[in-house]
Write an enzyme that holds these catalytic residues in place. Structure first.
Site, short mmCIF file in Angstrom:
data_model
loop_
_atom_site.label_atom_id
_atom_site.label_comp_id
_atom_site.label_asym_id
_atom_site.label_seq_id
_atom_site.Cartn_x
_atom_site.Cartn_y
_atom_site.Cartn_z
N HIS A 51 1.45 -2.42 -5.58
CA HIS A 51 1.78 -3.35 -4.50
C HIS A 51 3.28 -3.63 -4.50
O HIS A 51 3.93 -3.55 -5.54
CB HIS A 51 1.01 -4.66 -4.66
CG HIS A 51 -0.38 -4.61 -4.13
ND1 HIS A 51 -1.40 -3.94 -4.78
CD2 HIS A 51 -0.93 -5.12 -2.99
CE1 HIS A 51 -2.52 -4.05 -4.07
NE2 HIS A 51 -2.25 -4.76 -2.97
N SER A 85 -3.12 -7.45 1.73
CA SER A 85 -2.30 -7.89 0.60
C SER A 85 -0.85 -7.48 0.71
O SER A 85 0.03 -8.13 0.15
CB SER A 85 -2.89 -7.33 -0.70
OG SER A 85 -3.02 -5.92 -0.65
#
Length: 371
Positions: free
Chosen positions: A348, A68
């Site tokens: 993230h 990711s």
């Protein structure tokens, strides 16, 4: 394993060394300097490139593999777009660093055009790069019966002897770092065992942190060997993880889910020094063993972690800012960021983080193409 590495494998010490981050000079003014480097390298490669009519062979082939942190998940527009039948649940986006680098390479071609094949996939583990099929878990408009499994990234990318560059950003999900963060968040809400204690002397069925890192190293060795076998002429570039945690755990507000939530400050320090830095060191060590290039994005991202204010952070916190299609609740957990008018970003990179990684990866690709 490829023959040229087999005889050297014994030289790689399969142990986890003391945890210290890799040294590198912090960059300032990264994009202007990267643009200047791009022009310089472009001229150099152009001078070396053979002249003649254009053909399919007159382009470089670049394959981007990873998890990711490569795919992007919530930064930019979904790739493929929402509603398109070819969506695979991997959450690649237009704002992720492969796309940013591709646009820079198109603007300043390194002698020849560069064709990108991006098969990165959210939640990918090391073994799913070359060994095992992956079942994606995207929460964005999943099919009623769930996402079908996808082939290994080596197969999906079509790696072969015509591949010029392979970039790989993977490793965190093999610990798994995200699962450890959620466990630390859970343990941070009580006065019991700390996260460090949990992963140092874990309950039955859970690996301790030393065993996790040793397994990751072994998996990374096998993965890189298979990438080289599939793309024997490629320059292979591995990408480390950024500084998602602050230099001092005490910088974090334990009442804020837009940072790291209730995770204890001492556990943040432990996660930084004994997990994240150790993971990067493992990736760098295996990369060096194969004679490949490691891209350090940790050093340049210090001070831009998840506990910094908006506008400074390059990594969103447990809850953070994300594109409108990204969910505010995490399925299967009680985590709900909707009351904060945020979305579940689970530490993230945001657009700033991907721009920083792109500057380093672009430079590494241009240097690799000079070889």
């Amino acid at each position: 394993m490829h023959a040229k590495f087999r005889g050297r494998l014994a030289a790689l010490v399969l142990r986890v060394p003391p945890t210290r981050g890799g040294a590198a000079v912090r960059r300032s003014g990264a994009r202007p300097r990267a643009a200047a480097l791009a022009v310089g390298l472009t001229l150099a490669v152009s001078a070396m490139a053979p002249q003649g009519s254009a053909s399919a062979a007159d382009q470089y082939e670049w394959a981007a593999l990873g998890d990711s942190y490569t795919a992007g998940v919530f930064v930019g527009e979904p790739l493929p777009p929402l509603g398109v039948a070819s969506r695979d649940g991997c959450d690649r986006t237009s704002g992720a660093y492969p796309g940013v680098v591709e646009r820079e390479l198109n603007e300043f071609p390194p002698g020849r055009p560069v064709h990108l094949t991006n098969v990165s996939c959210g939640n990918a583990t090391i073994t799913e790069i070359a060994d095992t099929r992956q079942t994606p878990i995207s929460p964005v408009q999943p099919p009623a019966d769930g996402w079908p499994a996808v082939d290994t990234q080596v197969v999906r990318a079509g790696l072969n002897d015509g591949t010029d560059v392979v970039t790989i950003g993977v490793g965190g999900n093999s610990l798994p770092f995200g699962g450890m963060l959620l466990k630390c968040l859970e343990l941070g809400g009580n006065l019991g065992k700390s996260c460090r204690e949990y992963y140092t002397s874990p309950p039955e069925g859970e690996e301790n942190i030393h065993d996790k890192l040793a397994r990751v190293q072994d998996e990374y060795v096998q993965m890189l060997a298979k990438v080289h076998e599939a793309a024997p002429n490629a320059q292979v570039i591995t990408v480390g993880y950024p500084a998602v945690l602050p230099d001092e755990g005490s910088e974090c507000n334990r009442l804020s889910l837009t940072e790291l939530g209730a995770i204890k400050h001492a556990d943040i320090d432990w996660l930084r020094d004994h997990v994240l830095k150790s993971l990067n060191s493992t990736i760098q060590r295996v990369t060096s063993f194969f004679g490949d290039r490691y891209v350090d994005v940790y050093s340049s991202s210090v001070g831009h972690d998840a506990c910094q204010p908006a506008g400074t952070k390059w990594v969103e916190g447990i809850c953070g800012d994300a594109a409108a299609y990204w969910p505010a609740r995490l399925p299967g957990t009680p985590l709900n960021c909707a009351p904060l008018d945020k979305r579940v970003t689970l530490v993230h990179p945001n657009a700033g983080g991907h721009a920083n990684t792109a500057a380093h990866v672009e430079r590494a690709i241009r240097i690799a193409l000079l070889r």
